[in-house]
Design a protein around this motif. Sequence first.
Motif, PDB file in Angstrom:
ATOM      1  N   LEU A 180       0.836  -1.190   0.000  1.00 39.67           N
ATOM      2  CA  LEU A 180       0.000   0.000   0.000  1.00 39.67           C
ATOM      3  C   LEU A 180       0.876   1.247   0.000  1.00 39.67           C
ATOM      4  O   LEU A 180       2.014   1.221   0.473  1.00 39.67           O
ATOM      5  N   ARG A 331      -5.403   2.082  -1.467  1.00 39.88           N
ATOM      6  CA  ARG A 331      -6.257   1.639  -0.361  1.00 39.88           C
ATOM      7  C   ARG A 331      -6.693   0.214  -0.662  1.00 39.88           C
ATOM      8  O   ARG A 331      -6.744  -0.213  -1.814  1.00 39.88           O
ATOM      9  N   VAL A 355       1.056   6.738   3.899  1.00 40.91           N
ATOM     10  CA  VAL A 355      -0.380   6.748   3.639  1.00 40.91           C
ATOM     11  C   VAL A 355      -0.955   8.070   4.134  1.00 40.91           C
ATOM     12  O   VAL A 355      -0.343   8.762   4.948  1.00 40.91           O
ATOM     13  N   SER A 360      -6.030   3.828   6.266  1.00 37.21           N
ATOM     14  CA  SER A 360      -5.270   3.092   5.255  1.00 37.21           C
ATOM     15  C   SER A 360      -4.189   2.232   5.892  1.00 37.21           C
ATOM     16  O   SER A 360      -3.934   1.105   5.448  1.00 37.21           O
TER      17      SER A 360
END
Length: 451
Positions: A180, A331, A355, A360
């Motif tokens: 991510l 996400r 993030v 997240s």
Amino acid sequence: MTWLLVAVVVVVAAAGLLRWRRPAWYWLTFGALVATVRVLVRYATVMEACGLTVPPSRWRLALARMTNRPAPESRPPRILRLRPTRTGLVLRLKLQPGQDAFDVAAATDRLRHSFGVYGVTSRELRSGVVEVRMTGYDVLKRVQMPATAEIRPMRIPVALREDGAVHYRDYRAVPHGLTLGATESGKSVYQRNLVAGLAPHHVALVGIDCKQGVELFPLARRFSALADNPDTALDLLESLVGHMKDVYQLIRAEQRISVAVPDAEIAADIWDLREDLRPVPVVVLVDEVAELALFASKDEEKRRDRIITALVRLAQLGRAAGIYLEICGQRFGSELGKGITMLRAQLTSRTAHRVNDETSANMAFGDVSPDAVLAAIQIPTDIPGVAVTGDSTGGWARIRAPHTTLREAVNICNKHADRTPDVPALAAFRPALGPLPKARVPLSKTAPATA
């Protein structure tokens, strides 16, 4: 005497200049020796101040009273080994009775200040033995990977950890991973390092890049299959599911289960097969998973459900067939629809770059480690590429991948284009390519220094 004074001044000035401009050189020339002396001289005092000592045993107190001697002092953990490295010191400690590895882990920040080093981490090696790694400088500011790394099939070095150790992506140990990161967080550079690391290996790379292929298609010469839109991605994933079924049929045919066959020779996955029969392993890289999960019409919703179902099946069943997933996104939560949390549960390796919100970070580490969530939301914006990585054990660490430009990754993929395997089930998705260009750009694996 004057010449001696001048020499001392020159040495001190050179050490100061190196520490400012080249901290790695300073550590190798001056820092390691200074830190070693400091640790040995201050060790007993620092351990007592940090609460890492135990009172003397009763028999020692009794012996002191019987011999009319002063009461013995509290005992710190015993030093088994002190080893300098290119980035810091490694201290191996034998804990005293009554001490726990958590006691050392809880005192790492105090040890960092007391010994005057940049960072301190600890881990338990075995019962009663703890390894304390001290970092002499910020190794993540200017990432320099070691010249030699322990590379094995399906195990590649991709980043440097904050304690100076190399961070490996081992697909056989941890088959599937989730990455991510917000925009400009360094997620794409991390993905390029994965591709560049896998390029020399005997592995089929499969890419799904729904941003019209801008990230993965320049690396197409090393990919066995590529998709740049959700419709093609659906066909590609379903072909992979069919390929997985064929591999399982091969394993079943070669299991050789009989009374005379030792347990170690019974085939349960592709790595138990003979090398001449073993199918090529496949690594599937999904650049932006949200583009596969979003929909705006009934037809797109049906396509989306089939895509997520195929991904879940590959995550649940693909490991034994040699199919590994690397899923990237900004996400990855339940707002992407049904099946997403089921897919996330199968992705053991978790890596989170910077993030934009705590939610997240929770998507990556909320079910793994609350401490990793806090570390992920504290990543600064001015150091792209810094990430927090963890797995299902709850352990986590800060890492940073070396800066690899798109041109450097393209050169590596072009160099190893002859190693691209042909997978019959994926032949329809093999990218069409022109002649290989002759010009090459020199490669560099050093991250740019930050102000």
